[in-house]
Scaffold this active site. Structure first.
Site, PDB file in Angstrom:
ATOM      1  N   HIS A 218       4.879   5.285 -15.126  1.00 63.94           N
ATOM      2  CA  HIS A 218       4.755   4.397 -13.966  1.00 63.94           C
ATOM      3  C   HIS A 218       5.192   5.201 -12.744  1.00 63.94           C
ATOM      4  O   HIS A 218       6.351   5.587 -12.657  1.00 63.94           O
ATOM      5  CB  HIS A 218       5.636   3.162 -14.139  1.00 63.94           C
TER       6      HIS A 218
ATOM      7  N   ARG B  62       4.680   4.085  -9.604  1.00 65.16           N
ATOM      8  CA  ARG B  62       5.121   3.089  -8.594  1.00 65.16           C
ATOM      9  C   ARG B  62       4.412   3.157  -7.248  1.00 65.16           C
ATOM     10  O   ARG B  62       4.672   2.318  -6.391  1.00 65.16           O
ATOM     11  CB  ARG B  62       6.633   3.184  -8.353  1.00 65.16           C
TER      12      ARG B  62
ATOM     13  N   ASP C  52       6.842   6.102 -21.343  1.00 67.97           N
ATOM     14  CA  ASP C  52       6.957   4.804 -20.658  1.00 67.97           C
ATOM     15  C   ASP C  52       7.950   4.930 -19.498  1.00 67.97           C
ATOM     16  O   ASP C  52       8.765   4.036 -19.251  1.00 67.97           O
ATOM     17  CB  ASP C  52       7.349   3.675 -21.606  1.00 67.97           C
TER      18      ASP C  52
END
Lengths: 180, 435, 307
Positions: free
Chosen positions: B72, B74, B315
């Site tokens: 991620h 962001r 992750d």
């Protein structure tokens, strides 16, 4: 080397208590409105003995209360050690009573100050008197005893220990050099 | 510009190689592998082809650049947690040359413009290869499908509503069928939201003691079972994200045996920690799916060993302190992973669960295969994405010196053995801590 | 022996000696509340903040009375008037409170672990007055005190805790405490209200009221919360009370001298019938009285001396 000296034995203690019992009765002109409050822990046993002596002399059972002064101590905030709290048990009203506070040793007077504050919270006694087995001096507050078993001049480096059969298995008063 | 790595242990599962050799890089490609390319004693020398930089990597492993298919970044939208720049830097530090980023940004990566933005931003950062994963449904809201073909054309490598499950089974079926028709994987975040409702950790003895609402293993497993059944029926390509339970491993193993085209990943924290890590309400160890139990850890390791689980993905989920320094049940889920993934996974090698070759298979070769990337090998002619790992280097993780903006790791203060010491992307050294 | 800890976060962390010390000290405090002047000067000049993020009249009042009877200044901050609604975090609140230098903070919060987080952040003593479904240590202490007072002991007694065990902090703290003190604990409720692996806490588990209370010395009924119906934890109050309400008939299964306890507030006629709640077995009001003594004891033991 630890110096240890017995300054009062079984008979000495008993004679002092007998005299104090007479003095209490004399000063208060009998047992009317009279009650005893022993300060934990040594004072409780002495108060119990005084109560027995008074009963023998007058044939009357006067009320006896037990006072734990822990919650009224002025040194709580300054001490790391938290004293174990024990029960206070005064199963009668103190209003208009002549209260004789009983303790084993009178030293700085701070315990007695705490005890008097506590008593006032329980009611409004007519008067409060103080009976102690030993007065060792070194007062830090304007307090004096009404009934004294023995005046025992001591130094601050000494400690005075009152041993009683009820808790120590022996009756004696010992003065010893403080190990600290 | 030529780069020669000499004396390293070349580990490439794609060629079944694990041997001490030299590796030559030229113009961003791997051009030569073999013993004795290097003439000893020369730090750099002129050859017929020009100046060659020689780096002595004796005692270290030379592996195909690591690939993380579940991160991620962001950006756009949550730049206070991470940016493509900081995330890429963290990736290179962790030994990754390629990363795929999930679409739960703001706006969600559900259109060509967002995909292109991410690609463009990553190119300008010029650190690692960034592959956007686009949303399955518009806004990842689980109702309308996104424009898969257009997104693929813009650069998306897979579709996922990660962070949220696709609760509508008909939508999942359509997504699998459509994506498979042009060989794109669907990455499924498997969670039955009714079963997990209100939960903030694994349901079990620890949640019972802590009085926290649990997320049962069945919340993950029932959804995996559904997706496998749909994939089996439609003969489509399914990838299961962040597998965390023993039951899930069993479901996937059984499906693979039946020939279902399913692949799966797990994350390092799932085979490293259990729900016991939450005893002190440590929000840094709060993740979704949650940390499970010893039994699950053992099953995940078995799954990695026997190939049921194809890939290790981090992750990587960076959060700001404000997301984490709150009451446990209000805290955001997720931990950073790019800089700890290799260190944690190396423990599997030390424990004898995986060989080094097996580890590189799960961290490079298989991830490339799942996303159909032309990466994950050291074959001559391939892109020169190479990671050099000092297998014996012992290091201590300090969260404050991590490159990621997210300092949310429960592994602060942990000691690791094995570290990426050089990360080469397209022939250029992007990270180096070699002497 | 003294209580050598900064905070009281849960019964799980307390040793048997510590529990005994607290119960014995509380026992000595009972007398203070019976005096005409119900106040001792022990905590004069100390400040206690009651930080309640969850409504609770009785626990908050009990702490307030306990503090006041020890002459401490007590300040109540409740969620309705608090800045939490304005988006201020628990951390901000804690740092602000810390800057005002109170001596103890009593916290009630709907989130498990909130007191632990506070305790890590501030130097003051933290007392957990209930955190989510995790722990409610002062409730368990007052329950144990009541049992000890009425039965003279805790060890060897059979105690049934009945109701929504899954969501009950009272159940958890009592399980920890009673097992430590040697009691045999039985928990019971509809299957959906029994949390996973609860038997690993060392309790006997039943999904049937009659089986659970057979031959027990103590029955603790838990409050059923209506909102749990939405969480699919029971079909209806009617069904629940038909099968899990303690009444005149089923109580005969317990020992003749059984004690009935309830942490309050009671849903009369739902988990406990009115005649039982007010009947001779009930010690529910003794629990309330002892609650003040237990909280006085904790405040005394935590902040009564030099900090």
């Amino acid at each position: 080397m630890e110096q240890k000296k017995v300054v009062m034995d079984t008979d000495g203690i008993d004679r002092s208590l007998t005299r104090i019992a007479y003095e209490i009765l004399e000063r208060n002109k009998g047992t009317e409105e009279l009650c005893l409050v022993g300060i934990r822990t040594g004072g409780v046993y002495l108060a119990e003995r005084l109560k027995q002596k008074i009963r023998r002399l007058e044939g009357i059972d006067i009320p006896l209360g037990i006072l734990d002064i822990t919650l009224y101590r002025d040194d709580l905030r300054h001490s790391d050690k938290k004293p174990i709290l024990a029960k206070t048990d005064i199963p009668f009203s103190l209003d208009d009573k002549k209260v004789v506070l009983v303790d084993d040793v009178l030293f700085t007077g701070r315990t007695i100050r705490a005890a008097m504050d506590a008593l006032i919270d329980f009611g409004r006694p007519k008067l409060i008197q103080l009976a102690v087995l030993i007065d060792r001096g070194h007062r830090e507050l304007p307090i004096r005893a009404d009934f004294v078993g023995k005046n025992l001049p001591s130094s601050l480096w000494e400690s005075v220990v009152v041993k009683l059969t009820e808790k120590n298995g022996i009756d004696e008063v010992v003065i010893q050099e403080d190990t600290q | 510009m030529k780069l020669l790595l000499t004396g390293g242990r070349i580990i490439d599962p794609s060629q079944n190689v694990d041997a001490q050799m030299d590796l030559m890089i030229e113009n961003g490609k791997i051009v030569k592998i073999g013993k004795g390319i290097h003439k000893p004693g020369n730090a750099s020398w002129k050859s017929s082809a020009g100046e060659i930089t020689v780096i002595d990597v004796r005692g270290m492993a030379i592996v195909p650049g690591l690939i993380d298919i579940h991160t991620h970044l962001r950006e756009p939208g949550f730049e206070y947690r991470e940016t493509i720049q900081t995330g890429s830097a963290a990736a290179a530090t962790g030994g990754f040359t390629s990363i795929a980023c999930m679409p739960n940004t703001k706006p969600v990566n559900d259109t060509r413009s967002v995909t292109e933005y991410i690609k463009k931003k990553a190119v300008s950062c010029n650190i690692v290869n960034v592959y956007p994963i686009a949303a399955i449904s518009v806004g990842s809201e689980g109702t309308t499908m996104t424009e898969f073909r257009d997104l693929q054309d813009a650069g998306a490598v897979a579709f996922s509503d990660d962070g949220k499950p696709v609760t509508d089974s008909a939508l999942m079926r359509s997504a699998l069928e459509y994506a498979s028709s042009f060989y794109m994987p669907i990455i499924s975040h498997c969670e039955d939201l009714h079963l997990s409702a209100g939960g903030s950790m694994n349901e079990g003895f620890v949640s019972t003691e802590l009085g926290l609402q649990g997320i049962p293993a069945i919340a993950e497993e029932t959804m995996i079972a559904r997706d496998i059944i749909i994939a089996e029926y439609t003969k489509t390509i399914l990838h299961i994200a962040h597998v965390s339970t023993a039951g899930a491993v069993r479901l996937i193993r059984d499906a693979k045996e039946r020939g279902v085209k399913v692949t799966a990943e797990t994350a390092p924290h799932y085979f490293t920690l259990t729900d016991e890590a939450l005893r002190e309400f440590d929000t840094y160890a709060k993740v979704n799916p949650p940390l499970r139990t010893d039994r699950d850890v053992i099953a995940l390791k078995e799954g990695l060993k026997d190939g049921t689980i194809d890939a290790i993905a981090s992750d990587h989920a960076p959060h700001a302190s404000t997301d984490k320094e709150v009451e446990f049940e209000y805290a955001a889920s997720g931990m950073t992973g790019l800089e700890t993934s290799l260190g944690l996974s190396m423990k599997l090698v030390h424990e004898g669960i995986l060989t080094m070759k097996g580890l590189i298979l799960t961290m490079s070769t298989n991830p490339a295969g799942i996303l159909k990337l032309p990466k994950g090998n050291l074959k001559i002619g391939s892109d020169a994405d190479v990671t050099v790992i000092d297998l014996d280097k012992t290091w201590l993780l300090d969260r404050n010196s991590m490159r990621s903006k997210g300092k949310n790791t429960p592994f602060h203060g942990w000691t690791f053995t094995g570290k990426a010491v050089m990360t080469i992307v397209g022939g250029d050294i992007k990270y180096r801590e070699l002497p | 022996m003294k209580l050598a800890r900064k905070d009281i976060l849960g019964i799980k962390d307390l040793s048997i000696d510590e529990i005994n010390l607290i119960l014995n000290t509380a026992d000595s405090f009972i007398e203070v509340s019976t005096r005409e002047i119900k106040k001792v000067p022990t905590l004069r000049g100390k400040t206690i903040v009651n930080l309640f993020f969850e409504a609770s009249t009785r626990t908050r009042t009990s702490f307030e009375i306990a503090g006041k009877r020890l002459s401490a200044d007590t300040i109540n901050i409740s969620a309705s008037t608090r800045s939490v609604v304005k988006g201020e975090t628990l951390i901000d609140t804690a740092r602000n409170l810390e800057a005002m230098n109170p001596d103890a903070i009593v916290i009630r919060h709907s989130a498990a672990g909130a007191p632990h987080m506070l305790a890590r952040m501030v130097k003051q003593s933290i007392i957990n007055a209930g955190d989510g479904a995790h722990e409610h240590p002062t409730q368990a202490l007052l329950d144990m005190m009541t049992i000890k007072e009425k039965k003279g002991k805790i060890a060897g007694l059979k105690v049934a805790i009945v109701g929504d065990i899954a969501h009950s902090r009272v159940a958890r703290s009592n399980i920890y405490g009673l097992i430590k003190m040697g009691a045999h604990v039985i928990v019971a409720g509809p299957a959906m209200m029994l949390p996973r692996d609860i038997e690993h806490m060392g309790v006997t588990v039943h999904d049937n009221l009659e089986k659970a209370i057979r031959d027990v010395d103590i029955i603790m009924m838990l409050r059923i919360q209506l909102e749990r119906q939405q969480q699919k934890l029971f079909p209806s109050l009617r069904e629940y009370s038909n099968y899990f309400c303690l009444n005149r008939q089923n109580i005969t299964l317990a020992k003749d001298d059984v004690l009935v306890m309830h942490p309050g507030p009671i849903n009369r006629g739902i988990e406990i019938s009115p005649d039982i709640a007010d009947g001779p077995y009930s010690v529910i009001l003794d629990q309330v009285t002892n609650g003040v003594a237990v909280r006085m004891a904790l405040l005394y033991l935590l902040i009564g001396g030099k900090q």
